[in-house]
Design a protein around this motif. Structure first.
Motif, PDB file in Angstrom:
ATOM      1  N   ASN A   9     -39.918  18.369 -39.600  1.00 53.68           N
ATOM      2  CA  ASN A   9     -39.427  19.736 -39.374  1.00 53.68           C
ATOM      3  C   ASN A   9     -37.936  19.938 -39.622  1.00 53.68           C
ATOM      4  OD1 ASN A   9     -41.831  21.240 -38.116  1.00 53.68           O
ATOM      5  ND2 ASN A   9     -41.774  19.339 -36.931  1.00 53.68           N
ATOM      6  N   CYS A  10     -37.138  18.930 -39.468  1.00 49.05           N
ATOM      7  CA  CYS A  10     -35.697  19.152 -39.443  1.00 49.05           C
ATOM      8  C   CYS A  10     -34.963  18.586 -40.657  1.00 49.05           C
ATOM      9  CB  CYS A  10     -35.101  18.567 -38.166  1.00 49.05           C
ATOM     10  SG  CYS A  10     -36.112  18.876 -36.691  1.00 49.05           S
ATOM     11  N   THR A  11     -35.489  17.483 -41.232  1.00 54.62           N
ATOM     12  CA  THR A  11     -34.747  16.839 -42.315  1.00 54.62           C
ATOM     13  C   THR A  11     -34.537  17.726 -43.550  1.00 54.62           C
ATOM     14  OG1 THR A  11     -36.778  15.824 -43.066  1.00 54.62           O
ATOM     15  CG2 THR A  11     -35.336  14.457 -41.749  1.00 54.62           C
ATOM     16  N   PRO A  12     -35.432  18.698 -43.842  1.00 55.04           N
ATOM     17  CA  PRO A  12     -35.164  19.490 -45.044  1.00 55.04           C
ATOM     18  C   PRO A  12     -33.756  20.088 -45.029  1.00 55.04           C
ATOM     19  CG  PRO A  12     -37.349  19.983 -44.224  1.00 55.04           C
ATOM     20  CD  PRO A  12     -36.701  19.073 -43.205  1.00 55.04           C
ATOM     21  N   CYS A  13     -33.224  20.392 -43.855  1.00 51.60           N
ATOM     22  CA  CYS A  13     -31.858  20.932 -43.782  1.00 51.60           C
ATOM     23  C   CYS A  13     -30.879  19.910 -43.203  1.00 51.60           C
ATOM     24  CB  CYS A  13     -31.832  22.179 -42.914  1.00 51.60           C
ATOM     25  SG  CYS A  13     -32.774  23.545 -43.628  1.00 51.60           S
ATOM     26  N   HIS A  14     -31.303  19.203 -42.155  1.00 48.44           N
ATOM     27  CA  HIS A  14     -30.341  18.362 -41.437  1.00 48.44           C
ATOM     28  C   HIS A  14     -30.198  16.961 -42.018  1.00 48.44           C
ATOM     29  CE1 HIS A  14     -29.282  21.033 -38.066  1.00 48.44           C
ATOM     30  NE2 HIS A  14     -30.476  21.542 -38.279  1.00 48.44           N
ATOM     31  N   GLY A  15     -31.105  16.596 -42.916  1.00 52.06           N
ATOM     32  CA  GLY A  15     -31.038  15.258 -43.513  1.00 52.06           C
ATOM     33  C   GLY A  15     -31.607  14.217 -42.565  1.00 52.06           C
TER      34      GLY A  15
HETATM   35  C1  HEC Z   1     -33.996  25.804 -42.837  1.00 53.76           C
HETATM   36  C2  HEC Z   1     -32.965  24.861 -42.488  1.00 53.76           C
HETATM   37  C3  HEC Z   1     -33.011  24.266 -41.097  1.00 53.76           C
HETATM   38  C4  HEC Z   1     -34.026  23.584 -40.503  1.00 53.76           C
HETATM   39  C5  HEC Z   1     -35.391  23.240 -41.092  1.00 53.76           C
HETATM   40  C6  HEC Z   1     -33.542  23.193 -39.212  1.00 53.76           C
HETATM   41  N1  HEC Z   1     -32.258  23.617 -39.026  1.00 53.76           N
HETATM   42 FE1  HEC Z   1     -31.066  23.267 -37.442  1.00 53.76          FE
HETATM   43  N2  HEC Z   1     -29.574  24.315 -38.308  1.00 53.76           N
HETATM   44  C7  HEC Z   1     -29.620  24.892 -39.550  1.00 53.76           C
HETATM   45  C8  HEC Z   1     -28.380  25.596 -39.802  1.00 53.76           C
HETATM   46  C9  HEC Z   1     -28.028  26.342 -41.084  1.00 53.76           C
HETATM   47  C10 HEC Z   1     -27.587  25.453 -38.648  1.00 53.76           C
HETATM   48  C11 HEC Z   1     -26.226  26.086 -38.408  1.00 53.76           C
HETATM   49  C12 HEC Z   1     -26.529  27.483 -37.895  1.00 53.76           C
HETATM   50  C13 HEC Z   1     -25.301  28.328 -37.694  1.00 53.76           C
HETATM   51  O1  HEC Z   1     -24.269  27.814 -37.250  1.00 53.76           O
HETATM   52  O2  HEC Z   1     -25.400  29.549 -37.983  1.00 53.76           O
HETATM   53  C14 HEC Z   1     -28.363  24.619 -37.744  1.00 53.76           C
HETATM   54  C15 HEC Z   1     -27.895  24.183 -36.521  1.00 53.76           C
HETATM   55  C16 HEC Z   1     -28.565  23.283 -35.720  1.00 53.76           C
HETATM   56  C17 HEC Z   1     -28.005  22.666 -34.543  1.00 53.76           C
HETATM   57  C18 HEC Z   1     -26.564  22.801 -34.063  1.00 53.76           C
HETATM   58  C19 HEC Z   1     -26.379  23.915 -33.087  1.00 53.76           C
HETATM   59  C20 HEC Z   1     -24.921  23.964 -32.664  1.00 53.76           C
HETATM   60  O3  HEC Z   1     -24.675  23.918 -31.438  1.00 53.76           O
HETATM   61  O4  HEC Z   1     -24.023  24.040 -33.546  1.00 53.76           O
HETATM   62  C21 HEC Z   1     -28.976  21.859 -34.005  1.00 53.76           C
HETATM   63  C22 HEC Z   1     -28.862  21.008 -32.770  1.00 53.76           C
HETATM   64  C23 HEC Z   1     -30.139  21.990 -34.843  1.00 53.76           C
HETATM   65  N3  HEC Z   1     -29.865  22.859 -35.871  1.00 53.76           N
HETATM   66  C24 HEC Z   1     -31.321  21.331 -34.624  1.00 53.76           C
HETATM   67  C25 HEC Z   1     -32.438  21.446 -35.456  1.00 53.76           C
HETATM   68  C26 HEC Z   1     -33.686  20.756 -35.209  1.00 53.76           C
HETATM   69  C27 HEC Z   1     -33.937  19.835 -34.060  1.00 53.76           C
HETATM   70  C28 HEC Z   1     -34.514  21.095 -36.225  1.00 53.76           C
HETATM   71  C29 HEC Z   1     -35.961  20.690 -36.413  1.00 53.76           C
HETATM   72  C30 HEC Z   1     -36.877  21.088 -35.375  1.00 53.76           C
HETATM   73  C31 HEC Z   1     -33.785  21.976 -37.111  1.00 53.76           C
HETATM   74  N4  HEC Z   1     -32.545  22.156 -36.616  1.00 53.76           N
HETATM   75  C32 HEC Z   1     -34.303  22.489 -38.287  1.00 53.76           C
HETATM   76  C33 HEC Z   1     -30.653  24.827 -40.441  1.00 53.76           C
HETATM   77  C34 HEC Z   1     -31.890  24.268 -40.170  1.00 53.76           C
END
Ligand code: HEC
Length: 219
Positions: A100-106
């Motif tokens: 769920n998360c790696t597509p964006c977070h690596g």
């Molecule tokens: C479609 C891309 C995408 C996916 C998939 C995604 N994220 Fe993110 N995530 C982002 C982006 C972009 C930000 C920064 C958002 C912003 O600052 O507006 C972010 C921010 C975060 C943050 C940081 C919040 C902070 O306090 O700065 C966390 C923790 C996080 N995501 C966890 C997750 C987890 C866990 C998953 C999987 C369940 C996930 N993300 C899936 C794009 C994604």
């Protein structure tokens, strides 16, 4: 004349069927009813179905354990897991994170996923000071309610899996900031293969190459 063989076999079943169906009556089986969402002239709002009484809770939706479902005590994100951490919890978190998360977070949580290379905002690395110090409930809350441009994962990831992922993120954070002193005495740590060394930014995976934009593709 003797019964044919087959008939003799099914005869008891036939007799039983007759005995059961002999009791069939319609009684209250035919009652007036509304089909779902049918209109009604009886109620002022024309609906045949009634809205649930205010405060009604569907079975299984009570969510009495608020911390488990929100990650917060009142408005403040908590720093405890609602269940004990086991290897299974971490393995589950690892798997769900990768899906769920790696597509964006690596894979290492440094924000180096594929989607940001195609124009979506690059997420912050989990290894920055602020997120390393953030309570674990914050990670649960981000998945539950979304954060900035990041959509929520409440419908894709169950509450328990969100905790498993949050736990795995803590392990990722540790993995990128561990020192030799964190290694238990006597534990052997194999060195990573050359392509995974010294990538900078704390990351241990190679950068994902941006594909060349092919002609006619939306910019
Ligand atoms: C479609 C891309 C995408 C996916 C998939 C995604 N994220 Fe993110 N995530 C982002 C982006 C972009 C930000 C920064 C958002 C912003 O600052 O507006 C972010 C921010 C975060 C943050 C940081 C919040 C902070 O306090 O700065 C966390 C923790 C996080 N995501 C966890 C997750 C987890 C866990 C998953 C999987 C369940 C996930 N993300 C899936 C794009 C994604």
């Amino acid at each position: 004349m003797a019964c044919p063989r087959n008939l003799r076999k099914v005869l008891p079943a036939l007799v039983a069927l007759l005995a059961v169906t002999a009791g069939c009556r319609l009684d209250m089986h035919l009652q007036p009813y509304y089909r779902p969402f049918a209109k009604s002239d009886f109620f002022a709002d024309d609906r045949s179905a009634r809205m649930p009484v205010e405060g009604a809770v569907a079975r299984g939706d009570l969510h009495e354990d608020t911390y488990f479902y929100t990650g917060k005590n009142g408005d403040i994100p908590g720093d405890a897991l609602p269940f004990p951490v086991t290897k299974d919890v971490l393995d589950r978190g690892h798997e769900r994170f990768n899906i769920n998360c790696t597509p964006c977070h690596g894979r290492v949580g440094d924000g180096g996923g594929f989607i940001p290379t195609r124009g979506f905002r690059r997420p912050p690395s989990y290894h920055i000071e602020r997120l390393r110090n953030a309570p674990i409930g914050h990670f649960f809350d981000v998945m539950t309610n979304g954060y900035g441009v990041m959509p929520d994962y409440a419908s894709q990831v169950t509450p328990r899996d969100r905790w498993c992922i949050a736990t795995y993120i803590r392990a990722l954070q540790l993995s990128q900031n561990a020192t030799a002193a964190d290694i238990p005495a006597g534990q052997q740590v194999p060195s990573p293969p050359p392509q995974f060394r010294d990538i900078g930014n704390g990351a241990t995976l190679p950068e994902i190459a941006t594909p060349a934009a092919s002609e006619g593709e939306p910019k």
